[in-house]
Design a protein around this motif. Structure first.
Motif, PDB file in Angstrom:
ATOM      1  N   LYS A  41       0.865  -1.028   0.129  1.00 15.54           N
ATOM      2  CA  LYS A  41      -0.068   0.057  -0.050  1.00 15.54           C
ATOM      3  C   LYS A  41       0.875   1.336  -0.014  1.00 15.54           C
ATOM      4  O   LYS A  41       0.419   2.335  -0.340  1.00 15.54           O
ATOM      5  CB  LYS A  41      -0.961   0.072   1.216  1.00 15.54           C
ATOM      6  CG  LYS A  41      -1.886  -1.307   1.332  1.00 15.54           C
ATOM      7  CD  LYS A  41      -2.709  -1.336   0.106  1.00 15.54           C
ATOM      8  CE  LYS A  41      -3.556  -2.631   0.095  1.00 15.54           C
ATOM      9  NZ  LYS A  41      -4.289  -2.954  -0.966  1.00 15.54           N
ATOM     10  N   THR A  42       2.254   1.133   0.144  1.00 16.27           N
ATOM     11  CA  THR A  42       3.093   2.107   0.160  1.00 16.27           C
ATOM     12  C   THR A  42       4.208   1.910  -1.129  1.00 16.27           C
ATOM     13  O   THR A  42       4.237   0.677  -1.410  1.00 16.27           O
ATOM     14  CB  THR A  42       3.994   2.662   1.633  1.00 16.27           C
ATOM     15  OG1 THR A  42       4.646   1.467   1.871  1.00 16.27           O
ATOM     16  CG2 THR A  42       2.547   2.584   2.635  1.00 16.27           C
ATOM     17  N   LEU A  43       5.296   2.997  -0.883  1.00 15.53           N
ATOM     18  CA  LEU A  43       6.152   2.435  -1.884  1.00 15.53           C
ATOM     19  C   LEU A  43       7.428   1.865  -1.028  1.00 15.53           C
ATOM     20  O   LEU A  43       8.483   1.659  -1.772  1.00 15.53           O
ATOM     21  CB  LEU A  43       6.788   3.828  -2.632  1.00 15.53           C
ATOM     22  CG  LEU A  43       5.864   4.356  -3.646  1.00 15.53           C
ATOM     23  CD1 LEU A  43       6.263   5.692  -4.157  1.00 15.53           C
ATOM     24  CD2 LEU A  43       5.400   3.360  -4.639  1.00 15.53           C
ATOM     25  N   SER A  44       7.368   1.372   0.239  1.00 14.27           N
ATOM     26  CA  SER A  44       8.398   0.859   0.949  1.00 14.27           C
ATOM     27  C   SER A  44       8.842  -0.282   0.150  1.00 14.27           C
ATOM     28  O   SER A  44      10.177  -0.622   0.128  1.00 14.27           O
ATOM     29  CB  SER A  44       7.916   0.436   2.262  1.00 14.27           C
ATOM     30  OG  SER A  44       6.851  -0.562   2.344  1.00 14.27           O
ATOM     31  N   VAL A  45       7.956  -1.367  -0.321  1.00 10.51           N
ATOM     32  CA  VAL A  45       8.427  -2.327  -1.126  1.00 10.51           C
ATOM     33  C   VAL A  45       9.373  -2.065  -2.376  1.00 10.51           C
ATOM     34  O   VAL A  45      10.443  -2.687  -2.729  1.00 10.51           O
ATOM     35  CB  VAL A  45       7.378  -3.558  -1.394  1.00 10.51           C
ATOM     36  CG1 VAL A  45       7.766  -4.189  -2.437  1.00 10.51           C
ATOM     37  CG2 VAL A  45       6.591  -3.876  -0.264  1.00 10.51           C
ATOM     38  N   VAL A  46       8.971  -0.893  -3.020  1.00 13.28           N
ATOM     39  CA  VAL A  46       9.559  -0.500  -4.232  1.00 13.28           C
ATOM     40  C   VAL A  46      11.075  -0.259  -3.806  1.00 13.28           C
ATOM     41  O   VAL A  46      12.073  -0.589  -4.453  1.00 13.28           O
ATOM     42  CB  VAL A  46       8.995   0.381  -4.907  1.00 13.28           C
ATOM     43  CG1 VAL A  46       9.664   0.974  -6.164  1.00 13.28           C
ATOM     44  CG2 VAL A  46       7.442   0.039  -5.429  1.00 13.28           C
ATOM     45  N   HIS A  47      11.207   0.689  -2.820  1.00 14.87           N
ATOM     46  CA  HIS A  47      12.353   1.296  -2.561  1.00 14.87           C
ATOM     47  C   HIS A  47      13.257   0.114  -1.826  1.00 14.87           C
ATOM     48  O   HIS A  47      14.504   0.332  -2.221  1.00 14.87           O
ATOM     49  CB  HIS A  47      12.237   2.464  -1.288  1.00 14.87           C
ATOM     50  CG  HIS A  47      11.557   3.512  -1.884  1.00 14.87           C
ATOM     51  ND1 HIS A  47      12.078   4.323  -3.106  1.00 14.87           N
ATOM     52  CD2 HIS A  47      10.605   4.078  -1.385  1.00 14.87           C
ATOM     53  CE1 HIS A  47      11.383   5.270  -3.090  1.00 14.87           C
ATOM     54  NE2 HIS A  47      10.171   5.415  -2.417  1.00 14.87           N
ATOM     55  N   ASP A  48      12.893  -0.638  -0.955  1.00 14.57           N
ATOM     56  CA  ASP A  48      13.402  -1.919  -0.556  1.00 14.57           C
ATOM     57  C   ASP A  48      14.112  -2.888  -1.516  1.00 14.57           C
ATOM     58  O   ASP A  48      15.175  -3.187  -1.490  1.00 14.57           O
ATOM     59  CB  ASP A  48      12.725  -2.760   0.570  1.00 14.57           C
ATOM     60  CG  ASP A  48      13.478  -3.895   1.017  1.00 14.57           C
ATOM     61  OD1 ASP A  48      13.882  -3.434   2.126  1.00 14.57           O
ATOM     62  OD2 ASP A  48      13.635  -4.941   0.488  1.00 14.57           O
ATOM     63  N   TRP A  49      13.041  -3.219  -2.458  1.00  8.66           N
ATOM     64  CA  TRP A  49      13.597  -3.812  -3.867  1.00  8.66           C
ATOM     65  C   TRP A  49      14.678  -3.181  -4.669  1.00  8.66           C
ATOM     66  O   TRP A  49      15.707  -4.184  -5.044  1.00  8.66           O
ATOM     67  CB  TRP A  49      12.487  -3.894  -4.696  1.00  8.66           C
ATOM     68  CG  TRP A  49      12.463  -5.025  -5.781  1.00  8.66           C
ATOM     69  CD1 TRP A  49      13.154  -6.163  -5.667  1.00  8.66           C
ATOM     70  CD2 TRP A  49      11.539  -5.262  -6.859  1.00  8.66           C
ATOM     71  NE1 TRP A  49      12.967  -7.097  -6.832  1.00  8.66           N
ATOM     72  CE2 TRP A  49      11.812  -6.201  -7.460  1.00  8.66           C
ATOM     73  CE3 TRP A  49      10.537  -4.405  -7.297  1.00  8.66           C
ATOM     74  CZ2 TRP A  49      11.257  -6.591  -8.701  1.00  8.66           C
ATOM     75  CZ3 TRP A  49      10.044  -4.713  -8.728  1.00  8.66           C
ATOM     76  CH2 TRP A  49      10.385  -5.664  -9.316  1.00  8.66           C
ATOM     77  N   HIS A  50      14.791  -2.200  -4.918  1.00 11.20           N
ATOM     78  CA  HIS A  50      15.905  -1.342  -5.713  1.00 11.20           C
ATOM     79  C   HIS A  50      17.251  -1.487  -4.569  1.00 11.20           C
ATOM     80  O   HIS A  50      18.178  -1.570  -5.222  1.00 11.20           O
ATOM     81  CB  HIS A  50      15.545   0.018  -6.032  1.00 11.20           C
ATOM     82  CG  HIS A  50      14.477   0.140  -7.220  1.00 11.20           C
ATOM     83  ND1 HIS A  50      14.794   0.329  -8.627  1.00 11.20           N
ATOM     84  CD2 HIS A  50      13.145  -0.079  -7.199  1.00 11.20           C
ATOM     85  CE1 HIS A  50      14.166   0.174  -9.451  1.00 11.20           C
ATOM     86  NE2 HIS A  50      12.669   0.116  -8.865  1.00 11.20           N
ATOM     87  N   SER A  51      16.803  -1.036  -3.472  1.00 10.84           N
ATOM     88  CA  SER A  51      18.153  -1.045  -2.490  1.00 10.84           C
ATOM     89  C   SER A  51      18.954  -2.506  -2.443  1.00 10.84           C
ATOM     90  O   SER A  51      20.126  -2.388  -2.736  1.00 10.84           O
ATOM     91  CB  SER A  51      17.635  -0.514  -1.336  1.00 10.84           C
ATOM     92  OG  SER A  51      18.803  -0.304  -0.515  1.00 10.84           O
ATOM     93  N   HIS A  52      18.257  -3.282  -2.372  1.00 11.41           N
ATOM     94  CA  HIS A  52      18.768  -4.718  -2.029  1.00 11.41           C
ATOM     95  C   HIS A  52      18.931  -5.630  -3.194  1.00 11.41           C
ATOM     96  O   HIS A  52      19.580  -6.636  -3.198  1.00 11.41           O
ATOM     97  CB  HIS A  52      17.664  -5.444  -0.961  1.00 11.41           C
ATOM     98  CG  HIS A  52      17.858  -4.862   0.410  1.00 11.41           C
ATOM     99  ND1 HIS A  52      16.958  -3.857   0.751  1.00 11.41           N
ATOM    100  CD2 HIS A  52      18.646  -5.084   1.382  1.00 11.41           C
ATOM    101  CE1 HIS A  52      17.286  -3.651   2.052  1.00 11.41           C
ATOM    102  NE2 HIS A  52      18.339  -4.257   2.283  1.00 11.41           N
ATOM    103  N   SER A  53      18.036  -5.588  -4.202  1.00 14.97           N
ATOM    104  CA  SER A  53      18.315  -6.356  -5.286  1.00 14.97           C
ATOM    105  C   SER A  53      18.302  -5.693  -6.870  1.00 14.97           C
ATOM    106  O   SER A  53      19.429  -6.162  -7.222  1.00 14.97           O
ATOM    107  CB  SER A  53      16.793  -7.191  -5.517  1.00 14.97           C
ATOM    108  OG  SER A  53      16.801  -8.020  -6.469  1.00 14.97           O
ATOM    109  N   LEU A  54      17.552  -4.988  -7.143  1.00  9.42           N
ATOM    110  CA  LEU A  54      17.694  -4.326  -8.391  1.00  9.42           C
ATOM    111  C   LEU A  54      19.140  -3.393  -8.783  1.00  9.42           C
ATOM    112  O   LEU A  54      19.890  -3.366  -9.616  1.00  9.42           O
ATOM    113  CB  LEU A  54      16.442  -3.517  -8.959  1.00  9.42           C
ATOM    114  CG  LEU A  54      15.157  -4.440  -8.807  1.00  9.42           C
ATOM    115  CD1 LEU A  54      14.000  -3.285  -9.216  1.00  9.42           C
ATOM    116  CD2 LEU A  54      15.305  -5.508  -9.846  1.00  9.42           C
ATOM    117  N   GLY A  55      19.303  -2.537  -7.638  1.00 10.07           N
ATOM    118  CA  GLY A  55      20.266  -1.778  -7.443  1.00 10.07           C
ATOM    119  C   GLY A  55      21.747  -2.502  -7.685  1.00 10.07           C
ATOM    120  O   GLY A  55      22.570  -2.291  -8.638  1.00 10.07           O
TER     121      GLY A  55
END
Length: 224
Positions: A41-55
């Protein structure tokens, strides 16, 4: 778009990238995480995903591209800060997103296929107009290089500019509905293609890493 549309579309594109058995197994894990997670419901998953995996994937890919990882590192840093709850201005997001996305879209462009098609078409044209075989081949290669380089550059610049502006606004506002409207599944596909290059085995590996990273981020979502 609803708050969960971005995730539904991303799940669909990841399942398409995995083989059937892997997709079924991964989807079971995702569904289990969704039953207990409220983080979508927030962008927390998006930021976490980019920080830990996609980045990290993109930083690693920069070495294969023989390019500086600075743009990808800068964007990952912003996602890490946002994941920790720090507000980040739209201008700062845009300044990091544009060069990182330009690099991603440049390497996601199907250069080899486009070059081959352009070279064949130009060589055929030259042959039909009286060129000798060797001359026609040189003409085709010269045309293909000029044509494909230009198309790849325009593709990367146009997509990066459009995506950076819309995504920066969504991130700065913390607006998951606006983020869903930026078609994040298409950027995920571009990230995977850019990281994999022309290596089919690496393509499968990248889809698995993207999927596993999203699962892990969903599992951490309620801890943020």
């Amino acid at each position: 778009m609803t708050a969960d549309d971005w995730l539904r579309h991303v799940i669909e594109i990841v399942c398409e990238g995995l083989d059937f058995a892997e997709a079924q197994q991964w989807r079971r894990r995702i569904d289990a995480e969704l039953l207990r997670s409220t983080g979508t419901k927030t962008l927390s998953v998006v930021h976490d995903w980019h920080s830990h995996s996609l980045g990290p994937m993109l930083i690693e890919a920069s070495a294969r591209w023989a390019e500086s990882a600075q743009a990808q590192e800068a964007l990952r840093t912003l996602h890490t800060r946002a994941s920790a709850g720090e507000p980040i201005a739209e201008t700062e997001w845009a300044g990091a997103l544009e060069p990182a996305l330009r690099q991603i879209y440049r390497h996601a462009y199907p250069y080899a296929q486009a070059y081959t098609a352009a070279s064949a078409d130009a060589s055929s044209y030259a042959t039909a107009h009286g060129y000798a075989e060797a001359e026609a081949t040189r003409f085709g290669d010269s045309y293909a290089e000029m044509h494909t380089d230009a198309n790849a550059r325009v593709y990367a610049e146009a997509n990066a500019a459009a995506n950076a502006m819309a995504t920066a606004a969504a991130f700065a506002a913390g607006d998951v509905h606006a983020y869903a409207a930026t078609y994040p599944f298409a950027r995920i596909r571009a990230i995977v293609l850019a990281c994999a290059g022309d290596d089919a085995a690496r393509l499968s590996t990248m889809w698995n890493r993207v999927g596993a990273g999203l699962s892990d981020s969903l599992a951490r979502a309620d801890c943020h």
